[in-house]
Design a protein around this motif. Structure first.
Motif, PDB file in Angstrom:
ATOM      1  N   TRP A   2      -5.503  -0.873   7.113  1.00  0.00           N
ATOM      2  CA  TRP A   2      -4.781   0.352   6.771  1.00  0.00           C
ATOM      3  C   TRP A   2      -4.606   0.433   5.250  1.00  0.00           C
ATOM      4  O   TRP A   2      -4.834   1.492   4.640  1.00  0.00           O
ATOM      5  N   GLY A   3      -4.235  -0.684   4.631  1.00  0.00           N
ATOM      6  CA  GLY A   3      -4.048  -0.714   3.194  1.00  0.00           C
ATOM      7  C   GLY A   3      -5.331  -0.426   2.432  1.00  0.00           C
ATOM      8  O   GLY A   3      -5.328   0.314   1.439  1.00  0.00           O
ATOM      9  N   VAL A   4      -6.448  -0.984   2.891  1.00  0.00           N
ATOM     10  CA  VAL A   4      -7.731  -0.730   2.225  1.00  0.00           C
ATOM     11  C   VAL A   4      -8.147   0.723   2.409  1.00  0.00           C
ATOM     12  O   VAL A   4      -8.701   1.352   1.498  1.00  0.00           O
ATOM     13  N   CYS A   5      -7.865   1.284   3.575  1.00  0.00           N
ATOM     14  CA  CYS A   5      -8.114   2.714   3.781  1.00  0.00           C
ATOM     15  C   CYS A   5      -7.325   3.544   2.778  1.00  0.00           C
ATOM     16  O   CYS A   5      -7.857   4.480   2.164  1.00  0.00           O
ATOM     17  N   GLU A   6      -6.052   3.209   2.574  1.00  0.00           N
ATOM     18  CA  GLU A   6      -5.239   3.933   1.594  1.00  0.00           C
ATOM     19  C   GLU A   6      -5.786   3.745   0.180  1.00  0.00           C
ATOM     20  O   GLU A   6      -5.755   4.675  -0.638  1.00  0.00           O
ATOM     21  N   LEU A   7      -6.299   2.553  -0.116  1.00  0.00           N
ATOM     22  CA  LEU A   7      -6.922   2.318  -1.416  1.00  0.00           C
ATOM     23  C   LEU A   7      -8.146   3.210  -1.594  1.00  0.00           C
ATOM     24  O   LEU A   7      -8.339   3.800  -2.666  1.00  0.00           O
ATOM     25  N   LEU A   8      -8.969   3.321  -0.576  1.00  0.00           N
ATOM     26  CA  LEU A   8     -10.151   4.192  -0.643  1.00  0.00           C
ATOM     27  C   LEU A   8      -9.761   5.645  -0.889  1.00  0.00           C
ATOM     28  O   LEU A   8     -10.471   6.379  -1.577  1.00  0.00           O
ATOM     29  N   ILE A   9      -8.635   6.049  -0.337  1.00  0.00           N
ATOM     30  CA  ILE A   9      -8.148   7.418  -0.556  1.00  0.00           C
ATOM     31  C   ILE A   9      -7.684   7.597  -1.998  1.00  0.00           C
ATOM     32  O   ILE A   9      -7.981   8.618  -2.642  1.00  0.00           O
ATOM     33  N   LYS A  10      -6.972   6.593  -2.523  1.00  0.00           N
ATOM     34  CA  LYS A  10      -6.425   6.697  -3.880  1.00  0.00           C
ATOM     35  C   LYS A  10      -7.507   6.501  -4.948  1.00  0.00           C
ATOM     36  O   LYS A  10      -7.514   7.183  -5.976  1.00  0.00           O
ATOM     37  N   ASP A  11      -8.389   5.522  -4.738  1.00  0.00           N
ATOM     38  CA  ASP A  11      -9.445   5.217  -5.715  1.00  0.00           C
ATOM     39  C   ASP A  11     -10.649   4.689  -4.933  1.00  0.00           C
ATOM     40  O   ASP A  11     -10.759   3.489  -4.675  1.00  0.00           O
ATOM     41  N   PHE A  22       0.817  -1.225   0.000  1.00  0.00           N
ATOM     42  CA  PHE A  22       0.000   0.000   0.000  1.00  0.00           C
ATOM     43  C   PHE A  22       0.842   1.263   0.000  1.00  0.00           C
ATOM     44  O   PHE A  22       0.385   2.318  -0.437  1.00  0.00           O
ATOM     45  N   ARG A  23       2.098   1.157   0.442  1.00  0.00           N
ATOM     46  CA  ARG A  23       2.956   2.351   0.431  1.00  0.00           C
ATOM     47  C   ARG A  23       3.490   2.658  -0.965  1.00  0.00           C
ATOM     48  O   ARG A  23       3.568   3.837  -1.348  1.00  0.00           O
ATOM     49  N   TYR A  24       3.809   1.632  -1.752  1.00  0.00           N
ATOM     50  CA  TYR A  24       4.498   1.860  -3.021  1.00  0.00           C
ATOM     51  C   TYR A  24       3.746   1.364  -4.259  1.00  0.00           C
ATOM     52  O   TYR A  24       4.127   1.710  -5.377  1.00  0.00           O
ATOM     53  N   PHE A  25       2.679   0.580  -4.080  1.00  0.00           N
ATOM     54  CA  PHE A  25       2.072  -0.081  -5.238  1.00  0.00           C
ATOM     55  C   PHE A  25       0.587   0.179  -5.417  1.00  0.00           C
ATOM     56  O   PHE A  25      -0.085  -0.546  -6.148  1.00  0.00           O
ATOM     57  N   LEU A  26       0.074   1.228  -4.809  1.00  0.00           N
ATOM     58  CA  LEU A  26      -1.272   1.678  -5.140  1.00  0.00           C
ATOM     59  C   LEU A  26      -1.173   2.754  -6.222  1.00  0.00           C
ATOM     60  O   LEU A  26      -1.671   3.866  -6.087  1.00  0.00           O
TER      61      LEU A  26
END
Length: 228
Positions: free
Chosen positions: A175-184, A143-147
């Motif tokens: 945390w990773g899914v939260c970052e995904l929701l932020i990105k897309d 989630f840090r480098y590959f979203l």
């Protein structure tokens, strides 16, 4: 610096009050010295100037020694292949979230476009690991480098397939899914709506997203319907 000299340097910079505070927040760190992150990073940068001497004699008993080992791998001017060899050693020592997250969230070589295929492959090859903090490391790196537009769909597929009963794996996944929701948001919403995550991880991801200032109030309301 040798491993022994690095240990002495860490002990010189230990802070008992900081240690007492930190042990309450971090599991499995009874062997903590109490050295603050900026100090460890400063020491690591100095050690990285002659990393061969350090890696030949590194000590990995204290909490801070594990973090510093990872930081030196990051800062050292050595090949990516050599870094992977050293990361294998480091991952075997990782026993709490602070060790993995502090090292991996700022790993310079992982952000370089020319390295991304091999970095992605190195970490996803570890998805069969039974070790809680190895799996957490994989998720944090993804989630840090590959979203990104190039890797997002592959990363989402990994998120869908992760099934674990380990607390710190599922917290990282949330945390990773939260970052995904932020990105897309749409892709993240689809992952949640189709029920790929267990109840705990699903609800933690939604809670994290609703706390984020990077998601609109309208989308936060939409997520409420997906709580289980």
């Amino acid at each position: 610096m040798t491993g022994k000299e690095v240990r002495n340097k860490l002990i010189e910079n230990s802070d008992e009050k900081y240690k007492d505070f930190s042990v309450k927040l971090i599991p499995n760190c009874e062997n903590m010295l109490g050295v603050r992150a900026p100090v460890m990073k400063s020491i690591a940068k100095e050690v990285a100037k002659n990393s061969d001497e350090y890696f030949a004699s590194a000590l990995l008993d204290y909490h801070e020694e594990k973090i510093l080992y990872g930081l030196v791998i990051n800062y050292a001017k050595i090949s990516l292949e050599k870094k992977f060899e050293l990361l294998d050693i480091w991952l075997d020592t990782a026993n709490n979230w602070a060790v993995t997250d502090l090292v991996l969230m700022g790993f310079k070589d992982f952000a370089k476009k020319q390295n991304q295929d091999v970095v992605f492959n190195y970490f996803t090859a570890k998805l069969n690991s039974k070790e809680e903090f190895t799996l957490r490391a994989v998720i944090v790196v993804l989630f840090r480098y590959f979203l990104t537009s190039e890797y997002m769909d592959e990363t989402i597929q990994v998120f869908k397939n992760i099934k674990s009963d380990k607390y710190y794996v599922n917290m990282a996944l949330a945390w990773g899914v939260c970052e995904l929701l932020i990105k897309d948001f749409d892709k993240g919403y689809d992952l949640l709506e189709k029920g790929y995550l267990d109840k705990f991880t699903n609800n933690k991801a939604i809670s994290k997203a609703r706390e984020s200032f990077r998601i609109s109030p309208e989308n936060k309301e939409k997520l409420l319907a997906l709580k289980r």
